[in-house]
Design an enzyme around this catalytic site. Structure first.
Site, PDB file in Angstrom:
ATOM      1  N   CYS A   2     -16.856   9.432  32.986  1.00  0.00           N
ATOM      2  CA  CYS A   2     -18.301   9.378  32.800  1.00  0.00           C
ATOM      3  C   CYS A   2     -18.860  10.788  32.760  1.00  0.00           C
ATOM      4  CB  CYS A   2     -18.954   8.594  33.933  1.00  0.00           C
ATOM      5  SG  CYS A   2     -18.371   6.887  34.086  1.00  0.00           S
ATOM      6  N   GLY A  31     -18.893   9.110  27.530  1.00  0.00           N
ATOM      7  CA  GLY A  31     -19.072   7.677  27.714  1.00  0.00           C
ATOM      8  C   GLY A  31     -20.190   7.137  26.861  1.00  0.00           C
ATOM      9  N   ASN A 104     -18.742  10.111  38.727  1.00  0.00           N
ATOM     10  CA  ASN A 104     -17.691  10.150  37.709  1.00  0.00           C
ATOM     11  C   ASN A 104     -16.349  10.092  38.414  1.00  0.00           C
ATOM     12  OD1 ASN A 104     -16.030  10.681  35.454  1.00  0.00           O
ATOM     13  ND2 ASN A 104     -16.211  12.888  35.777  1.00  0.00           N
ATOM     14  N   GLY A 105     -15.519   9.112  38.059  1.00  0.00           N
ATOM     15  CA  GLY A 105     -14.193   9.038  38.655  1.00  0.00           C
ATOM     16  C   GLY A 105     -13.839   7.618  39.063  1.00  0.00           C
ATOM     17  N   TYR A 275      -8.385  16.207  26.029  1.00  0.00           N
ATOM     18  CA  TYR A 275      -9.168  15.246  25.258  1.00  0.00           C
ATOM     19  C   TYR A 275     -10.640  15.160  25.628  1.00  0.00           C
ATOM     20  CZ  TYR A 275     -10.745  10.695  23.462  1.00  0.00           C
ATOM     21  OH  TYR A 275     -11.447   9.700  22.844  1.00  0.00           O
ATOM     22  N   THR A 321     -11.016  16.046  18.336  1.00  0.00           N
ATOM     23  CA  THR A 321     -10.533  16.874  19.433  1.00  0.00           C
ATOM     24  C   THR A 321      -9.354  17.752  19.049  1.00  0.00           C
ATOM     25  OG1 THR A 321     -11.163  15.004  20.838  1.00  0.00           O
ATOM     26  CG2 THR A 321      -9.983  16.802  21.883  1.00  0.00           C
ATOM     27  N   ASP A 383      -2.569  15.305  16.545  1.00  0.00           N
ATOM     28  CA  ASP A 383      -3.482  14.521  17.372  1.00  0.00           C
ATOM     29  C   ASP A 383      -3.502  15.127  18.766  1.00  0.00           C
ATOM     30  OD1 ASP A 383      -5.299  12.583  18.022  1.00  0.00           O
ATOM     31  OD2 ASP A 383      -3.984  10.885  17.608  1.00  0.00           O
ATOM     32  N   ASP A 384      -4.587  14.857  19.513  1.00  0.00           N
ATOM     33  CA  ASP A 384      -4.651  15.371  20.879  1.00  0.00           C
ATOM     34  C   ASP A 384      -3.705  14.609  21.796  1.00  0.00           C
ATOM     35  OD1 ASP A 384      -6.393  13.031  21.998  1.00  0.00           O
ATOM     36  OD2 ASP A 384      -7.513  13.785  20.290  1.00  0.00           O
TER      37      ASP A 384
END
Length: 544
Positions: A2, A31, A104-105, A275, A321, A383-384
């Site tokens: 988040c 998010g 966040n988490g 990312y 990314t 790609d990441d």
């Protein structure tokens, strides 16, 4: 994962609503499931939150009502609980004082703590969100500290706040960063003892307020420095692992390491650099952009080592990314860098879209090929990371449909073979394309000619070397559990926790809840409850 932001302006007559809105827009990449803002106007709280993007959740009439010089903002990416708008943040409890949280988490012991809140603390937990647990543990601890130290007058001092944060950090296990708004008292930023989730702190001179004839300061907390930069603040520093910063309403700043550094290991999440974070952000003193350049460089050298006679004609990134890594890989390989995919910017990031079928269908809506860059060429796609393989499979087929002769795929991240339990939606091993497979088997499933992954040491060295280039050497380890299966908070992959995590958070279970209105335990929600999505009423009284 988040995005969170919190602001306190020195001028009591100023409003934070537009700055928080702008900050959330800058953090939207973290998010797209839901967004929310709460503000405090001379002790009255105003809240608006709902499912959707920032631009859709907040209309003009909402912004007008979000008055006050202090507030929190949040953009949500669901990993725990459900995707109901009741779990959109900020979350609120009215006692003591009125406390809000933006978090966040992920808490790995959330279920145990939820039972603690209900049965011992006698605090009602209304959702499946671990953020509500984090809020109530703090509120209960703050109340108890106040009762011990305030001689019954109900006031809270800074010591009470630090003591309550210490209780939170010793009780709540996992990776988290958050901001508490204690109404009329303080804005508090904090970070888990291992520093897994990011949070930064910034200041700027107030344009209108002064203290003793000198400029007062405005303050900001944010998940990423990009919001601090763009809002005109100076990036002061990251919050340290186990640290809390308390800013009282009179603008005084207090800091404390609530968990000593010798009691934990500083292990920031390396997937932020791969990312999640924007390339123009600085995390733990390290440039995300520079670290991704290093990732591309090490990928190129690995390709030359393993395929010295490679026949790559062109290097093409899978937007967005991986662009930084692809540019550097092309430079080292001595091959042209080309933009072969054009992205529709109005489609959400597919990795964080809920549901496998949703992700799969969105790929061709999100990307279209420039056929001339593929036709007759041996193409290296960068790609990441490759998680479930759904997106990569579709993109490889798109490259072949555009006329590519051969399609090679390389990932800036190592194979993802384990679930992440600290806030990233990698819930179950069996949904990961690299689970119990080698590179040849993965390439066959994805449909590419070969695939090459970054190795973990090179990934960690990429971030460390980027820090050394800017004079911010990072001697600690990283949280890299989705690659290594080693969890810094002590969980083991065969723990019952992971079985339960799979049962709740696999794609089938999430789709079932989305369409049958069930909570994360599989229980039917009450008819007409709207998932509890009633906001705090904004003040409609005429102001004198």
């Amino acid at each position: 994962m988040c995005g969170i932001i919190g602001l306190l302006l020195a001028d009591e007559n100023a409003n934070v609503n537009q700055s928080i809105f702008d900050g959330l827009t800058l953090l939207q990449h973290r998010g797209q499931d839901a967004a929310g803002i709460v503000t405090s106007e001379r002790g009255r709280l105003h809240l608006r939150k709902d499912n959707g993007l920032v631009k859709d959740v907040f209309q003009t009439h909402h912004m007008i009502d979000l008055r006050g010089n202090v507030g929190l903002g949040h953009v949500r990416y669901p990993t725990a609980g459900s995707s109901s708008c009741a779990e959109a943040q900020p979350l609120y409890t009215n006692f003591p004082h009125g406390i809000c949280v933006a978090h966040n988490g992920n808490l790995t012991n959330a279920e145990e703590l939820s039972e603690l809140c209900r049965n011992q603390l006698k605090r009602h937990i209304n959702t499946d969100s671990d953020s509500e647990v984090l809020l109530n543990i703090f509120a209960d601890s703050l109340l108890k500290e106040s009762s011990k130290n305030s001689n019954g007058n109900g006031d809270h001092n800074v010591e009470d706040i630090f003591a309550a944060i210490e209780t939170v950090m010793k009780t709540c296990k996992g990776g988290y960063a958050g901001i508490y708004l204690i109404n009329g008292i303080a804005l508090v930023g904090f970070r888990d003892p291992n520093g897994i989730r990011p949070i930064v702190f910034g200041t700027r001179p107030s344009k209108t307020a002064t203290v003793d004839g000198t400029e007062a300061l405005d303050y900001v907390f944010s998940s990423e420095s990009v919001a601090i930069d763009t809002l005109g603040f100076n990036l002061d520093r990251d919050i340290e692992p186990g640290e809390a910063i308390v800013i009282t309403m009179d603008g005084k700043v207090h800091t404390r390491r609530c968990i000593p550094s010798n009691e934990s290991v500083h292990a920031p999440c390396i997937f932020e650099y791969v990312y999640f974070a924007r390339p123009d952000s600085i995390m733990d003193g390290i440039s995300v952009y520079e670290s991704r350049l290093k990732m591309g460089e090490k990928l190129a050298y690995q390709i030359m080592d393993r395929y010295p006679n490679h026949d790559i004609d062109v290097v093409i990134p899978i937007p967005d990314t991986s662009r930084t890594s692809a540019v550097q890989a092309a430079y080292i390989l001595g091959r042209p860098y080309r933009e072969g995919f054009i992205k529709n910017r109005y489609i959400a990031r597919t990795f964080i879209m809920p549901g496998q079928e949703t992700r799969k269908k969105s790929v061709r809506l999100k990307l279209n090929t420039i056929k001339s860059e593929f036709a007759g060429r041996n193409v290296l796609l960068v790609d990441d990371s490759v998680v479930r393989g759904t997106t990569a499979t579709e993109i490889i087929q798109m490259a072949r449909d555009a006329g590519a002769n051969k399609v090679y795929l390389t990932s800036a991240a190592p194979p993802i073979r384990f679930p992440n339990i600290y806030g990233i939606d990698i819930p179950t091993r069996k949904e990961l394309v690299a689970y119990e497979r080698n590179e040849d088997e993965i390439a066959e499933i994805l449909g590419c000619d070969w695939i090459l992954y970054q190795n973990l040491k090179d990934l960690e060295d990429s971030v460390r070397e980027a820090g050394e280039c800017s004079g911010n050497a990072f001697p600690h380890e990283y949280e890299s559990s989705c690659f290594s299966g080693k969890y810094v908070t002590g969980e083991k992959i065969d723990d019952a926790y992971f079985t339960k995590l799979h049962d709740i958070r696999n794609d089938t279970a999430q789709e079932s809840r989305r369409f049958t209105k069930m909570d994360s335990t599989g229980s039917l929600l009450p008819p007409g409850s709207h998932h509890g999505c009633e906001n705090l009423s904004n003040d409609k009284r005429t102001r004198g």
